[in-house]
Design a protein around this motif. Structure first.
Motif, PDB file in Angstrom:
ATOM      1  N   VAL A   1       0.846  -1.199   0.000  1.00 16.71           N
ATOM      2  CA  VAL A   1       0.000   0.000   0.000  1.00 16.71           C
ATOM      3  C   VAL A   1       0.881   1.248   0.000  1.00 16.71           C
ATOM      4  O   VAL A   1       1.922   1.276   0.656  1.00 16.71           O
ATOM      5  CB  VAL A   1      -0.922   0.008   1.239  1.00 16.71           C
ATOM      6  CG1 VAL A   1      -1.791   1.251   1.269  1.00 16.71           C
ATOM      7  CG2 VAL A   1      -1.783  -1.244   1.268  1.00 16.71           C
ATOM      8  N   ALA A   2       0.445   2.266  -0.748  1.00 19.37           N
ATOM      9  CA  ALA A   2       1.169   3.540  -0.806  1.00 19.37           C
ATOM     10  C   ALA A   2       0.163   4.681  -0.918  1.00 19.37           C
ATOM     11  O   ALA A   2      -0.980   4.470  -1.310  1.00 19.37           O
ATOM     12  CB  ALA A   2       2.106   3.553  -2.005  1.00 19.37           C
TER      13      ALA A   2
ATOM     14  N   ASP B   1       0.940  11.487  -4.334  1.00 21.10           N
ATOM     15  CA  ASP B   1       0.723  12.927  -4.181  1.00 21.10           C
ATOM     16  C   ASP B   1      -0.764  13.225  -4.314  1.00 21.10           C
ATOM     17  O   ASP B   1      -1.434  12.708  -5.193  1.00 21.10           O
ATOM     18  CB  ASP B   1       1.510  13.708  -5.229  1.00 21.10           C
ATOM     19  CG  ASP B   1       2.998  13.702  -4.954  1.00 21.10           C
ATOM     20  OD1 ASP B   1       3.381  13.455  -3.801  1.00 21.10           O
ATOM     21  OD2 ASP B   1       3.772  13.943  -5.893  1.00 21.10           O
ATOM     22  N   GLY B   2      -1.252  14.055  -3.435  1.00 21.95           N
ATOM     23  CA  GLY B   2      -2.672  14.379  -3.433  1.00 21.95           C
ATOM     24  C   GLY B   2      -3.449  13.562  -2.420  1.00 21.95           C
ATOM     25  O   GLY B   2      -4.632  13.784  -2.214  1.00 21.95           O
ATOM     26  N   GLY B   3      -2.785  12.574  -1.799  1.00 20.09           N
ATOM     27  CA  GLY B   3      -3.424  11.809  -0.740  1.00 20.09           C
ATOM     28  C   GLY B   3      -4.189  10.578  -1.164  1.00 20.09           C
ATOM     29  O   GLY B   3      -4.797   9.920  -0.337  1.00 20.09           O
ATOM     30  N   ARG B   4      -4.156  10.226  -2.457  1.00 22.80           N
ATOM     31  CA  ARG B   4      -4.878   9.036  -2.927  1.00 22.80           C
ATOM     32  C   ARG B   4      -4.129   7.783  -2.486  1.00 22.80           C
ATOM     33  O   ARG B   4      -2.914   7.675  -2.644  1.00 22.80           O
ATOM     34  CB  ARG B   4      -4.995   9.086  -4.457  1.00 22.80           C
ATOM     35  CG  ARG B   4      -5.728   7.915  -5.062  1.00 22.80           C
ATOM     36  CD  ARG B   4      -5.946   8.148  -6.548  1.00 22.80           C
ATOM     37  NE  ARG B   4      -4.713   8.394  -7.266  1.00 22.80           N
ATOM     38  CZ  ARG B   4      -4.132   7.526  -8.095  1.00 22.80           C
ATOM     39  NH1 ARG B   4      -4.687   6.341  -8.305  1.00 22.80           N
ATOM     40  NH2 ARG B   4      -3.016   7.836  -8.714  1.00 22.80           N
ATOM     41  N   THR B   5      -4.861   6.831  -1.922  1.00 26.96           N
ATOM     42  CA  THR B   5      -4.259   5.566  -1.484  1.00 26.96           C
ATOM     43  C   THR B   5      -4.364   4.555  -2.618  1.00 26.96           C
ATOM     44  O   THR B   5      -5.421   4.383  -3.220  1.00 26.96           O
ATOM     45  CB  THR B   5      -4.964   5.023  -0.232  1.00 26.96           C
ATOM     46  OG1 THR B   5      -4.916   6.030   0.785  1.00 26.96           O
ATOM     47  CG2 THR B   5      -4.290   3.767   0.279  1.00 26.96           C
ATOM     48  N   VAL B   6      -3.244   3.899  -2.900  1.00 27.97           N
ATOM     49  CA  VAL B   6      -3.187   2.883  -3.950  1.00 27.97           C
ATOM     50  C   VAL B   6      -2.576   1.614  -3.372  1.00 27.97           C
ATOM     51  O   VAL B   6      -1.934   1.646  -2.320  1.00 27.97           O
ATOM     52  CB  VAL B   6      -2.373   3.377  -5.174  1.00 27.97           C
ATOM     53  CG1 VAL B   6      -3.038   4.574  -5.822  1.00 27.97           C
ATOM     54  CG2 VAL B   6      -0.939   3.688  -4.793  1.00 27.97           C
ATOM     55  N   ALA B   7      -2.777   0.504  -4.073  1.00 27.02           N
ATOM     56  CA  ALA B   7      -2.222  -0.763  -3.594  1.00 27.02           C
ATOM     57  C   ALA B   7      -1.877  -1.667  -4.773  1.00 27.02           C
ATOM     58  O   ALA B   7      -2.543  -1.637  -5.805  1.00 27.02           O
ATOM     59  CB  ALA B   7      -3.235  -1.472  -2.691  1.00 27.02           C
ATOM     60  N   ALA B   8      -0.833  -2.441  -4.589  1.00 25.34           N
ATOM     61  CA  ALA B   8      -0.504  -3.533  -5.501  1.00 25.34           C
ATOM     62  C   ALA B   8      -0.902  -4.803  -4.760  1.00 25.34           C
ATOM     63  O   ALA B   8      -0.391  -5.075  -3.670  1.00 25.34           O
ATOM     64  CB  ALA B   8       0.978  -3.534  -5.840  1.00 25.34           C
TER      65      ALA B   8
END
Length: 115
Positions: free
Chosen positions: A55-56, A59-66
């Motif tokens: 999880v990361a 920029d801008g605060g959006r959370t993403v995940a692989a």
């Protein structure tokens, strides 16, 4: 979740698939995580045998995940960690609410460890 695990040790979240990639680094880079940061995150996740999710926050605060797929590939996903769902079932229910128009998703899991 194994019944012997401590409650609160895992945090589940719904995630919507944007792309599928061959590696977790490629998945994070596809989600606009800088390559060096993606490599650091993936290397840090290797401390665990359960490294099926990285999880990361971009920029801008959006959370993403692989997230590792059942086929062994890596799904690049927009993640919705929200309030920290404590059960897989509740995260699956939240995921079904988010899925529309043929989108696919997975339930991700973060392992909460003391620093």
């Amino acid at each position: 979740m194994n019944s012997s695990e401590e409650p609160g040790e895992h945090c589940f979240f719904p995630a919507i698939v944007c792309f599928e990639c061959d590696s977790p680094i490629d998945a994070l880079v596809a989600l606009c995580v800088p390559r060096e940061e993606a490599m650091d995150l993936v290397a840090a996740s290797w401390r665990s045998d359960e490294s099926g999710c990285v999880v990361a926050t971009v920029d801008g605060g959006r959370t993403v995940a692989a997230i590792r797929t059942p086929e062994g590939r890596w799904a690049a996903c927009n993640a919705f960690p929200g309030a920290g769902i404590s059960t897989w079932r509740e995260a699956e229910r939240q995921l079904q609410k988010l899925l529309k128009r043929g989108r696919r998703g997975y339930v991700g899991v973060q392992i909460n460890r003391p620093l």
